[in-house]
Design a protein around this motif. Structure first.
Motif, PDB file in Angstrom:
ATOM      1  N   VAL A   1       0.836  -1.198   0.000  1.00 14.20           N
ATOM      2  CA  VAL A   1       0.000   0.000   0.000  1.00 14.20           C
ATOM      3  C   VAL A   1       0.871   1.249   0.000  1.00 14.20           C
ATOM      4  CG1 VAL A   1      -1.969  -1.095   1.126  1.00 14.20           C
ATOM      5  CG2 VAL A   1      -0.181  -0.041   2.541  1.00 14.20           C
ATOM      6  N   ARG A   2       0.289   2.313  -0.578  1.00 17.38           N
ATOM      7  CA  ARG A   2       0.860   3.661  -0.490  1.00 17.38           C
ATOM      8  C   ARG A   2      -0.219   4.547   0.139  1.00 17.38           C
ATOM      9  NH1 ARG A   2       1.809   2.658  -6.196  1.00 17.38           N
ATOM     10  NH2 ARG A   2       3.993   2.166  -6.664  1.00 17.38           N
ATOM     11  N   PRO A   3      -0.333   4.571   1.455  1.00 17.79           N
ATOM     12  CA  PRO A   3      -1.447   5.288   2.085  1.00 17.79           C
ATOM     13  C   PRO A   3      -1.511   6.782   1.759  1.00 17.79           C
ATOM     14  CG  PRO A   3      -0.484   3.744   3.632  1.00 17.79           C
ATOM     15  CD  PRO A   3       0.426   3.783   2.450  1.00 17.79           C
ATOM     16  N   LEU A   4      -0.360   7.412   1.472  1.00 20.89           N
ATOM     17  CA  LEU A   4      -0.418   8.832   1.132  1.00 20.89           C
ATOM     18  C   LEU A   4      -0.974   9.076  -0.259  1.00 20.89           C
ATOM     19  CD1 LEU A   4       1.570   8.934   3.663  1.00 20.89           C
ATOM     20  CD2 LEU A   4       2.285  11.119   2.683  1.00 20.89           C
ATOM     21  N   ASN A   5      -1.190   8.005  -1.013  1.00 16.67           N
ATOM     22  CA  ASN A   5      -1.921   8.102  -2.274  1.00 16.67           C
ATOM     23  C   ASN A   5      -3.373   7.678  -2.107  1.00 16.67           C
ATOM     24  OD1 ASN A   5       0.325   8.968  -3.655  1.00 16.67           O
ATOM     25  ND2 ASN A   5       0.733   7.023  -4.676  1.00 16.67           N
ATOM     26  N   GLY A   6      -3.790   7.402  -0.878  1.00 19.26           N
ATOM     27  CA  GLY A   6      -5.152   6.944  -0.631  1.00 19.26           C
ATOM     28  C   GLY A   6      -6.191   8.012  -0.926  1.00 19.26           C
ATOM     29  N   LEU A   7      -7.377   7.575  -1.297  1.00 18.06           N
ATOM     30  CA  LEU A   7      -8.433   8.503  -1.687  1.00 18.06           C
ATOM     31  C   LEU A   7      -8.884   9.399  -0.541  1.00 18.06           C
ATOM     32  CD1 LEU A   7     -10.571   6.139  -3.953  1.00 18.06           C
ATOM     33  CD2 LEU A   7      -8.861   7.837  -4.646  1.00 18.06           C
ATOM     34  N   LYS A   8      -8.632   8.973   0.700  1.00 21.44           N
ATOM     35  CA  LYS A   8      -9.023   9.813   1.837  1.00 21.44           C
ATOM     36  C   LYS A   8      -8.277  11.145   1.849  1.00 21.44           C
ATOM     37  CE  LYS A   8     -10.603   6.176   4.956  1.00 21.44           C
ATOM     38  NZ  LYS A   8     -10.445   5.545   6.291  1.00 21.44           N
ATOM     39  N   LEU A   9      -7.138  11.216   1.163  1.00 20.60           N
ATOM     40  CA  LEU A   9      -6.353  12.451   1.112  1.00 20.60           C
ATOM     41  C   LEU A   9      -6.594  13.237  -0.171  1.00 20.60           C
ATOM     42  CD1 LEU A   9      -2.916  11.338   2.607  1.00 20.60           C
ATOM     43  CD2 LEU A   9      -4.905  12.297   3.778  1.00 20.60           C
ATOM     44  N   ASN A  10      -7.476  12.729  -1.046  1.00 14.30           N
ATOM     45  CA  ASN A  10      -7.778  13.401  -2.316  1.00 14.30           C
ATOM     46  C   ASN A  10      -6.516  13.760  -3.108  1.00 14.30           C
ATOM     47  OD1 ASN A  10     -10.680  13.515  -1.942  1.00 14.30           O
ATOM     48  ND2 ASN A  10     -10.284  15.089  -0.389  1.00 14.30           N
ATOM     49  N   PRO A  11      -5.654  12.801  -3.377  1.00 14.20           N
ATOM     50  CA  PRO A  11      -4.429  13.108  -4.114  1.00 14.20           C
ATOM     51  C   PRO A  11      -4.725  13.453  -5.564  1.00 14.20           C
ATOM     52  CG  PRO A  11      -4.700  10.739  -3.934  1.00 14.20           C
ATOM     53  CD  PRO A  11      -5.801  11.356  -3.112  1.00 14.20           C
ATOM     54  N   PRO A  12      -3.857  14.211  -6.198  1.00 14.26           N
ATOM     55  CA  PRO A  12      -4.071  14.555  -7.610  1.00 14.26           C
ATOM     56  C   PRO A  12      -3.818  13.341  -8.500  1.00 14.26           C
ATOM     57  CG  PRO A  12      -1.924  15.331  -6.896  1.00 14.26           C
ATOM     58  CD  PRO A  12      -2.618  14.822  -5.661  1.00 14.26           C
ATOM     59  N   ALA A  13      -4.381  13.359  -9.686  1.00 18.03           N
ATOM     60  CA  ALA A  13      -4.094  12.324 -10.680  1.00 18.03           C
ATOM     61  C   ALA A  13      -2.620  12.453 -11.109  1.00 18.03           C
ATOM     62  CB  ALA A  13      -5.012  12.481 -11.879  1.00 18.03           C
ATOM     63  N   PRO A  14      -1.920  11.354 -11.386  1.00 14.68           N
ATOM     64  CA  PRO A  14      -2.412   9.971 -11.353  1.00 14.68           C
ATOM     65  C   PRO A  14      -2.245   9.286  -9.996  1.00 14.68           C
ATOM     66  CG  PRO A  14      -0.207   9.996 -12.234  1.00 14.68           C
ATOM     67  CD  PRO A  14      -0.549  11.437 -11.929  1.00 14.68           C
ATOM     68  N   ARG A  15      -1.830  10.040  -8.964  1.00 15.66           N
ATOM     69  CA  ARG A  15      -1.604   9.408  -7.661  1.00 15.66           C
ATOM     70  C   ARG A  15      -2.866   8.775  -7.095  1.00 15.66           C
ATOM     71  NH1 ARG A  15       1.020  13.632  -3.773  1.00 15.66           N
ATOM     72  NH2 ARG A  15       0.268  12.030  -2.332  1.00 15.66           N
ATOM     73  N   ASP A  16      -4.028   9.291  -7.480  1.00  9.86           N
ATOM     74  CA  ASP A  16      -5.285   8.756  -6.954  1.00  9.86           C
ATOM     75  C   ASP A  16      -5.555   7.331  -7.431  1.00  9.86           C
ATOM     76  OD1 ASP A  16      -5.666   9.573  -9.590  1.00  9.86           O
ATOM     77  OD2 ASP A  16      -7.736  10.197  -9.249  1.00  9.86           O
ATOM     78  N   ARG A  17      -4.762   6.858  -8.396  1.00  9.53           N
ATOM     79  CA  ARG A  17      -4.895   5.481  -8.887  1.00  9.53           C
ATOM     80  C   ARG A  17      -3.703   4.618  -8.474  1.00  9.53           C
ATOM     81  NH1 ARG A  17      -5.993   8.844 -13.148  1.00  9.53           N
ATOM     82  NH2 ARG A  17      -4.076   8.290 -14.256  1.00  9.53           N
ATOM     83  N   ARG A  18      -2.967   5.047  -7.448  1.00 12.78           N
ATOM     84  CA  ARG A  18      -1.712   4.383  -7.094  1.00 12.78           C
ATOM     85  C   ARG A  18      -1.585   4.109  -5.603  1.00 12.78           C
ATOM     86  NH1 ARG A  18       2.437   7.858 -11.033  1.00 12.78           N
ATOM     87  NH2 ARG A  18       1.703   6.919 -12.995  1.00 12.78           N
ATOM     88  N   ALA A  19      -2.647   3.672  -4.980  1.00 10.25           N
ATOM     89  CA  ALA A  19      -2.610   3.372  -3.548  1.00 10.25           C
ATOM     90  C   ALA A  19      -2.234   1.927  -3.249  1.00 10.25           C
ATOM     91  CB  ALA A  19      -3.953   3.684  -2.901  1.00 10.25           C
ATOM     92  N   LEU A  20      -2.347   1.052  -4.245  1.00 10.23           N
ATOM     93  CA  LEU A  20      -2.032  -0.370  -4.068  1.00 10.23           C
ATOM     94  C   LEU A  20      -1.203  -0.811  -5.260  1.00 10.23           C
ATOM     95  CD1 LEU A  20      -2.741  -2.713  -2.057  1.00 10.23           C
ATOM     96  CD2 LEU A  20      -4.478  -3.406  -3.703  1.00 10.23           C
ATOM     97  N   GLN A  21      -0.108  -1.541  -4.998  1.00 14.33           N
ATOM     98  CA  GLN A  21       0.856  -1.890  -6.047  1.00 14.33           C
ATOM     99  C   GLN A  21       1.290  -3.342  -5.936  1.00 14.33           C
ATOM    100  OE1 GLN A  21       2.653   0.381  -8.470  1.00 14.33           O
ATOM    101  NE2 GLN A  21       3.081  -1.661  -9.300  1.00 14.33           N
ATOM    102  N   TYR A  22       1.361  -4.026  -7.076  1.00 12.52           N
ATOM    103  CA  TYR A  22       1.991  -5.352  -7.181  1.00 12.52           C
ATOM    104  C   TYR A  22       3.339  -5.190  -7.868  1.00 12.52           C
ATOM    105  CZ  TYR A  22       3.167  -9.821  -9.417  1.00 12.52           C
ATOM    106  OH  TYR A  22       3.835 -10.939  -9.860  1.00 12.52           O
ATOM    107  N   PHE A  23       4.325  -6.020  -7.466  1.00 11.00           N
ATOM    108  CA  PHE A  23       5.552  -6.132  -8.249  1.00 11.00           C
ATOM    109  C   PHE A  23       6.152  -7.517  -8.055  1.00 11.00           C
ATOM    110  CE2 PHE A  23       7.463  -4.816  -4.218  1.00 11.00           C
ATOM    111  CZ  PHE A  23       8.706  -5.443  -4.187  1.00 11.00           C
ATOM    112  N   ALA A  24       7.036  -7.889  -8.983  1.00 11.34           N
ATOM    113  CA  ALA A  24       7.726  -9.174  -8.927  1.00 11.34           C
ATOM    114  C   ALA A  24       9.225  -8.913  -9.052  1.00 11.34           C
ATOM    115  CB  ALA A  24       7.247 -10.107 -10.034  1.00 11.34           C
ATOM    116  N   TYR A  25       9.948  -9.227  -8.007  1.00 12.45           N
ATOM    117  CA  TYR A  25      11.400  -9.000  -7.970  1.00 12.45           C
ATOM    118  C   TYR A  25      12.132 -10.198  -8.571  1.00 12.45           C
ATOM    119  CZ  TYR A  25      16.009  -8.096  -5.921  1.00 12.45           C
ATOM    120  OH  TYR A  25      17.348  -7.858  -5.728  1.00 12.45           O
ATOM    121  N   PRO A  26      13.164  -9.997  -9.398  1.00 15.64           N
ATOM    122  CA  PRO A  26      13.831  -8.718  -9.669  1.00 15.64           C
ATOM    123  C   PRO A  26      13.411  -8.031 -10.966  1.00 15.64           C
ATOM    124  CG  PRO A  26      15.228 -10.499 -10.423  1.00 15.64           C
ATOM    125  CD  PRO A  26      13.972 -11.145  -9.854  1.00 15.64           C
TER     126      PRO A  26
END
Length: 210
Positions: A103-128
């Motif tokens: 999670v990226r809580p500072l991109n959460g909708l509760k803080l009304n972040p600007p686009a595109p951050r408003d679509r970036r509160a949860l992230q998947y990745f595969a290392y490496p």
């Protein structure tokens, strides 16, 4: 397997993080944050979608993982920090392979972040091979991240349901991501994952294999 995480599990190990018992709002939990050495390092080498987690032994291939997370910025957090914290899984013995959802809580909708951050509160990745920046470049539709109605310094429940090549993620019981995994299914450990500028508190870890 269940861990109340009132402190780091006895069988756990630290990978570029500190981990200790903590109490917040009367709840006993485990606090995890990057070490000073990792924080002072190089992006993409010492932090940013790297093996930085409290590692818990498991034989996890498929199944479900859920944990309570409360994350917030440290006083030394850089401007781009977003209180990154989440679950790593299928961690190989040498830590050279794993997947994660965070999670990226500072991109959460509760803080009304600007686009595109408003679509970036949860992230998947595969290392490496498939960190967040490569996923964004390869998939401009943003399918490997999503918005969520969360904010910093509040408890949330992150739940993952993992299949051979499918991952579904929910936050507080609301389905957020359903994506095709970028790594082959393989057995591995579980990690309480954090990134730069974050202090994260973890509680009530449940792991169901199979």
């Amino acid at each position: 397997m269940q861990y109340d995480l009132s402190g780091p599990p006895a069988n756990s190990s630290r990978r570029s993080v500190t981990a200790e018992s903590a109490e917040i709002d009367g709840r006993l939990c485990t606090r995890v944050s990057l070490t000073a050495e990792a924080t002072a390092g190089v992006a993409g080498i010492d932090y940013i979608d790297m093996p930085t987690f409290l590692r818990i032994p498991a034989n996890f291939v498929n199944g479900s993982i859920s944990v309570d997370i409360r994350s917030r910025l440290r006083s030394d957090a850089p401007d781009y920090a977003r209180a990154f914290a989440g679950i790593a899984y299928r961690i190989s013995a040498d830590c050279q392979r794993f997947e994660a959802v965070y999670v990226r809580p500072l991109n959460g909708l509760k803080l009304n972040p600007p686009a595109p951050r408003d679509r970036r509160a949860l992230q998947y990745f595969a290392y490496p091979d498939w960190k967040f920046d490569r996923l964004r470049d390869a998939y401009p539709d943003g399918r490997y991240e999503a918005g969520a109605n969360i904010g910093p310094d509040e408890w949330l429940r992150l739940n993952l349901v993992v299949g051979d090549r499918q991952v579904n993620a929910s936050v507080n019981g609301i389905d957020i991501l359903s994506i095709e995994a970028k790594s082959e299914a393989a057995s591995g450990d579980i990690g309480l994952w954090v990134d730069i500028g974050t202090e994260a508190y973890f509680s009530n870890l449940h792991i169901i294999e199979g």
